[in-house]
Design a protein around this motif. Structure first.
Motif, PDB file in Angstrom:
ATOM      1  N   LYS A   1       0.766  -1.066   0.082  1.00 45.22           N
ATOM      2  CA  LYS A   1       0.057   0.072   0.030  1.00 45.22           C
ATOM      3  C   LYS A   1       0.848   1.144  -0.138  1.00 45.22           C
ATOM      4  N   THR A   2       0.649   2.231  -0.771  1.00 42.48           N
ATOM      5  CA  THR A   2       1.303   3.600  -1.039  1.00 42.48           C
ATOM      6  C   THR A   2       0.573   4.260   0.154  1.00 42.48           C
ATOM      7  N   ALA A   3       1.500   5.739   0.492  1.00 42.17           N
ATOM      8  CA  ALA A   3       1.016   6.579   1.450  1.00 42.17           C
ATOM      9  C   ALA A   3      -0.448   7.197   0.738  1.00 42.17           C
ATOM     10  N   ALA A   4      -0.241   7.183  -0.547  1.00 44.78           N
ATOM     11  CA  ALA A   4      -1.794   7.718  -0.943  1.00 44.78           C
ATOM     12  C   ALA A   4      -2.975   6.693  -1.315  1.00 44.78           C
ATOM     13  N   GLY A   5      -2.672   5.616  -0.824  1.00 40.62           N
ATOM     14  CA  GLY A   5      -3.924   4.809  -0.365  1.00 40.62           C
ATOM     15  C   GLY A   5      -3.770   3.731  -1.691  1.00 40.62           C
ATOM     16  N   LYS A   6      -3.006   3.791  -2.775  1.00 42.10           N
ATOM     17  CA  LYS A   6      -3.032   2.739  -3.989  1.00 42.10           C
ATOM     18  C   LYS A   6      -2.416   1.636  -3.261  1.00 42.10           C
ATOM     19  N   TRP A   7      -2.701   0.518  -4.332  1.00 43.26           N
ATOM     20  CA  TRP A   7      -2.213  -0.772  -4.017  1.00 43.26           C
ATOM     21  C   TRP A   7      -1.236  -1.048  -5.211  1.00 43.26           C
ATOM     22  N   LEU A   8      -0.087  -1.797  -4.765  1.00 42.78           N
ATOM     23  CA  LEU A   8       0.902  -1.821  -5.872  1.00 42.78           C
ATOM     24  C   LEU A   8       1.438  -3.403  -5.959  1.00 42.78           C
ATOM     25  N   ASN A   9       1.596  -4.197  -6.859  1.00 42.54           N
ATOM     26  CA  ASN A   9       1.796  -5.623  -6.951  1.00 42.54           C
ATOM     27  C   ASN A   9       3.140  -5.619  -6.632  1.00 42.54           C
ATOM     28  N   ASN A  10       3.729  -6.885  -5.958  1.00 41.13           N
ATOM     29  CA  ASN A  10       4.892  -7.180  -5.917  1.00 41.13           C
ATOM     30  C   ASN A  10       5.865  -6.967  -7.313  1.00 41.13           C
ATOM     31  N   VAL A  11       5.227  -7.360  -8.400  1.00 41.95           N
ATOM     32  CA  VAL A  11       5.901  -7.255  -9.673  1.00 41.95           C
ATOM     33  C   VAL A  11       6.620  -5.762  -9.786  1.00 41.95           C
ATOM     34  N   ASP A  12       5.685  -5.000  -9.401  1.00 43.61           N
ATOM     35  CA  ASP A  12       5.890  -3.393  -9.563  1.00 43.61           C
ATOM     36  C   ASP A  12       7.250  -3.248  -8.778  1.00 43.61           C
ATOM     37  N   ILE A  13       7.218  -3.811  -7.720  1.00 42.01           N
ATOM     38  CA  ILE A  13       8.580  -3.628  -6.747  1.00 42.01           C
ATOM     39  C   ILE A  13       9.681  -4.257  -7.448  1.00 42.01           C
ATOM     40  N   THR A  14       9.522  -5.266  -8.023  1.00 36.66           N
ATOM     41  CA  THR A  14      10.565  -6.224  -8.701  1.00 36.66           C
ATOM     42  C   THR A  14      11.207  -5.145  -9.873  1.00 36.66           C
ATOM     43  N   HIS A  15      10.284  -4.607 -10.563  1.00 35.11           N
ATOM     44  CA  HIS A  15      10.559  -3.925 -11.750  1.00 35.11           C
ATOM     45  C   HIS A  15      11.559  -2.407 -11.483  1.00 35.11           C
ATOM     46  N   LEU A  16      11.065  -2.091 -10.081  1.00 31.65           N
ATOM     47  CA  LEU A  16      11.871  -0.859  -9.527  1.00 31.65           C
ATOM     48  C   LEU A  16      13.120  -1.303  -9.026  1.00 31.65           C
TER      49      LEU A  16
ATOM     50  N   ASP B   1       1.483   0.012   9.927  1.00 31.81           N
ATOM     51  CA  ASP B   1       1.376   1.254   9.840  1.00 31.81           C
ATOM     52  C   ASP B   1       2.194   2.040   8.376  1.00 31.81           C
ATOM     53  N   GLY B   2       2.316   0.864   7.476  1.00 27.50           N
ATOM     54  CA  GLY B   2       2.665   1.423   6.307  1.00 27.50           C
ATOM     55  C   GLY B   2       4.345   1.269   6.242  1.00 27.50           C
ATOM     56  N   ARG B   3       5.109   1.487   7.434  1.00 26.69           N
ATOM     57  CA  ARG B   3       6.520   1.268   7.285  1.00 26.69           C
ATOM     58  C   ARG B   3       7.111   0.261   6.439  1.00 26.69           C
ATOM     59  N   LEU B   4       8.326   0.463   5.925  1.00 27.04           N
ATOM     60  CA  LEU B   4       8.724  -0.534   5.053  1.00 27.04           C
ATOM     61  C   LEU B   4      10.231  -1.090   5.834  1.00 27.04           C
ATOM     62  N   VAL B   5      10.433  -2.532   5.741  1.00 24.95           N
ATOM     63  CA  VAL B   5      11.864  -3.071   6.071  1.00 24.95           C
ATOM     64  C   VAL B   5      12.588  -3.655   4.892  1.00 24.95           C
ATOM     65  N   LEU B   6      13.558  -3.213   4.325  1.00 25.57           N
ATOM     66  CA  LEU B   6      14.357  -3.712   3.114  1.00 25.57           C
ATOM     67  C   LEU B   6      15.626  -4.547   3.677  1.00 25.57           C
ATOM     68  N   LYS B   7      15.758  -6.024   3.515  1.00 31.12           N
ATOM     69  CA  LYS B   7      16.730  -6.660   3.821  1.00 31.12           C
ATOM     70  C   LYS B   7      17.664  -6.941   2.638  1.00 31.12           C
ATOM     71  N   ILE B   8      19.057  -6.394   2.517  1.00 32.21           N
ATOM     72  CA  ILE B   8      19.669  -6.374   1.539  1.00 32.21           C
ATOM     73  C   ILE B   8      21.125  -6.956   1.833  1.00 32.21           C
ATOM     74  N   PRO B   9      22.161  -7.483   1.082  1.00 33.15           N
ATOM     75  CA  PRO B   9      23.501  -7.550   1.327  1.00 33.15           C
ATOM     76  C   PRO B   9      24.021  -6.354   1.385  1.00 33.15           C
ATOM     77  N   PRO B  10      25.285  -6.256   2.004  1.00 34.31           N
ATOM     78  CA  PRO B  10      25.887  -4.818   1.971  1.00 34.31           C
ATOM     79  C   PRO B  10      26.201  -4.128   0.411  1.00 34.31           C
ATOM     80  N   THR B  11      26.048  -2.983   0.505  1.00 38.65           N
ATOM     81  CA  THR B  11      25.982  -2.598  -1.046  1.00 38.65           C
ATOM     82  C   THR B  11      26.263  -0.878  -0.880  1.00 38.65           C
ATOM     83  N   PRO B  12      27.066  -0.496  -1.776  1.00 36.94           N
ATOM     84  CA  PRO B  12      27.222   0.992  -1.529  1.00 36.94           C
ATOM     85  C   PRO B  12      25.853   1.667  -2.380  1.00 36.94           C
TER      86      PRO B  12
END
Length: 450
Positions: A366-381, A397-408
């Motif tokens: 869910k976006t802060a504007a109330g729209k819904w995005l599929n995970n495919v849209d996130i993959t494209h990003l 509450d909308g907050r996001l947690v992203l887990k990734i390996p170390p990267t600059p």
């Protein structure tokens, strides 16, 4: 106490091993920069089975592949044999008029008692069981056989050919290097009768498996493997080692390969990067081909359907769950098996393709504007970033947690997600990326589809 046979004289695991193959194997194991091989493995194929595999490979190369049931004249006989020989399918209504009328099967069904899916007429004296944990919460033992395991090579050769690489042109004494990156890993050296008796090694590129960290690049440069295969995590770690050798092709499987990660591998190895869509239950289903961002279907006797949530086939081009019938594993015939992966089927002049492939059910954010995005849209990003592993979770509450390996590029990735979704993104670093740590990529406490 009996003395253990040397790996290069292990005729039980390597039937038909000749002097040339034995010397080739000894060279791979007994050299200054070799790793500490922890295990042994072999093809276990008798000469008559090698000949049968060669015939199987030739026949499969000449068959057409279609995702239309009407084009697959083997399906009716396959269903009849399942009803007759497989205990689980005897409970079905055998008067069903078509494949689409049959129930579907899930991984959960198999995990309850996999023996119910093994045909009763097959001999069990050479049965192999592969354990797979997956990400669905249903661990599974996949029954197999040396002949079945060898058939993977048929589809790998087909994928190589579609990417301009002939398996007949491989020249190195080491045909295949299987790359892993784990604290502990099954490692071995062997000989492949279906690749002109050339070498095959499974290596763990974690420093723990070597006498000295520099031995890793020296072993690669010294043995010059024609083909390198592994998941994106292992291949990214391998790409960081300063060796000069360039393989003929790199095959990647097991995890999503983002475009940014593919670009890094392409620049580093300077060869075709072939992405395989493959499952333990099915073997290779599709592969990437030049100029197309999708997977071309590989198996002529694996019918692929796309189903909606109720189990009904959708129209070509519509999104749904990838479901398969058939396959090359005689010990696990699949009848409308729901893979848990999602995508679309499309046909063009080159054949049938799976596009927008995503593992596990779709998740919405869910976006802060109330729209819904599929995970495919996130993959494209995220495609442009060289991520070998990641997961994204959205709290209530909308907050996001992203887990990734170390990267600059971590801050740039975080900003891109925050701009897209309008919520703050917290970064949680994966300190040690590893091939043996499976990770669900998308989860949400808000998703309407979870």
């Amino acid at each position: 106490m009996t003395m253990q046979t040397s790996p290069w004289a292990d005729y039980q695991r390597l039937p038909g091993l000749d002097d040339e193959g034995s010397q080739r194997l000894k060279t791979l194991i007994d050299q200054p920069h070799a790793p500490r091989f922890a295990n042994r493995s072999g093809h276990h194929l008798e000469p008559v089975e090698v000949s049968a595999l060669e015939a199987y490979t030739r026949e499969e190369a000449g068959r057409t592949i279609s995702a239309k049931a009407i084009d697959n004249d083997w399906v009716d006989e396959f269903i009849e044999n399942c009803f007759k020989r497989v205990p689980f399918f005897r409970q079905y209504n055998q008067d069903c008029g078509s494949l689409a009328e049959l129930p579907t099967v899930s991984r959960a069904d198999m995990s309850r008692d996999i023996t119910q899916f093994v045909p009763e007429h097959l001999p069990l004296d050479r049965l192999i069981a592969f354990e797979t944990s997956g990400t669905t919460g249903h661990p599974l033992l996949v029954p197999s056989h040396p002949v079945v395991a060898a058939r993977y090579s048929c589809y790998h050769k087909k994928a190589l050919g579609w990417n301009g690489v002939s398996s007949e042109a491989l020249q190195s004494e080491l045909a295949v290097l299987l790359a892993g990156y784990q604290e502990k890993c099954f490692t071995y050296a062997s000989i492949s009768p279906y690749l002109n008796n050339k070498g095959l090694v499974k290596l763990n590129f974690h420093p723990n498996g070597w006498n000295h960290p520099d031995d890793r690049q020296k072993y690669v440069d010294g043995n010059k493997p024609d083909l390198i295969s592994g998941d994106p995590i292992s291949l990214i770690e391998l790409s960081r080692l300063p060796f000069n050798h360039r393989p003929r092709a790199v095959l990647t499987t097991s995890m999503t390969l983002l475009a940014g990660c593919r670009r890094v591998l392409q620049q580093r190895f300077e060869c075709p990067i072939i992405d395989l869509y493959s499952l333990n239950e099915t073997g290779p289903i599709g592969c990437s081909v030049p100029g197309k961002n999708r997977f071309r279907l590989l198996q002529s006797r694996l019918l692929v359907e796309i189903l909606d949530a109720q189990g009904a086939p959708v129209e070509p081009g519509e999104r749904g769950e990838i479901t398969v019938t058939g396959g090359f594993n005689d010990y696990l015939p699949l009848l409308r098996y729901r893979t848990g992966d999602y995508g679309r089927l499309e046909l063009d002049v080159d054949g049938w393709f799976i596009t927008e492939l995503e593992g596990r059910p779709p998740t919405q954010f869910k976006t802060a504007a109330g729209k819904w995005l599929n995970n495919v849209d996130i993959t494209h990003l995220l495609q442009r970033f060289p991520l070998s592993q990641f997961s994204l979770h959205q709290h209530e509450d909308g907050r996001l947690v992203l887990k990734i390996p170390p990267t600059p590029e971590a801050d740039e990735i975080s900003r891109a997600l925050a701009d897209k979704l309008g919520f703050p993104v917290a970064l949680d670093e994966i300190e040690h990326a590893s091939s043996d740590r499976k990770m669900t990529q998308y989860t949400s406490d808000l998703s309407r589809l979870s």
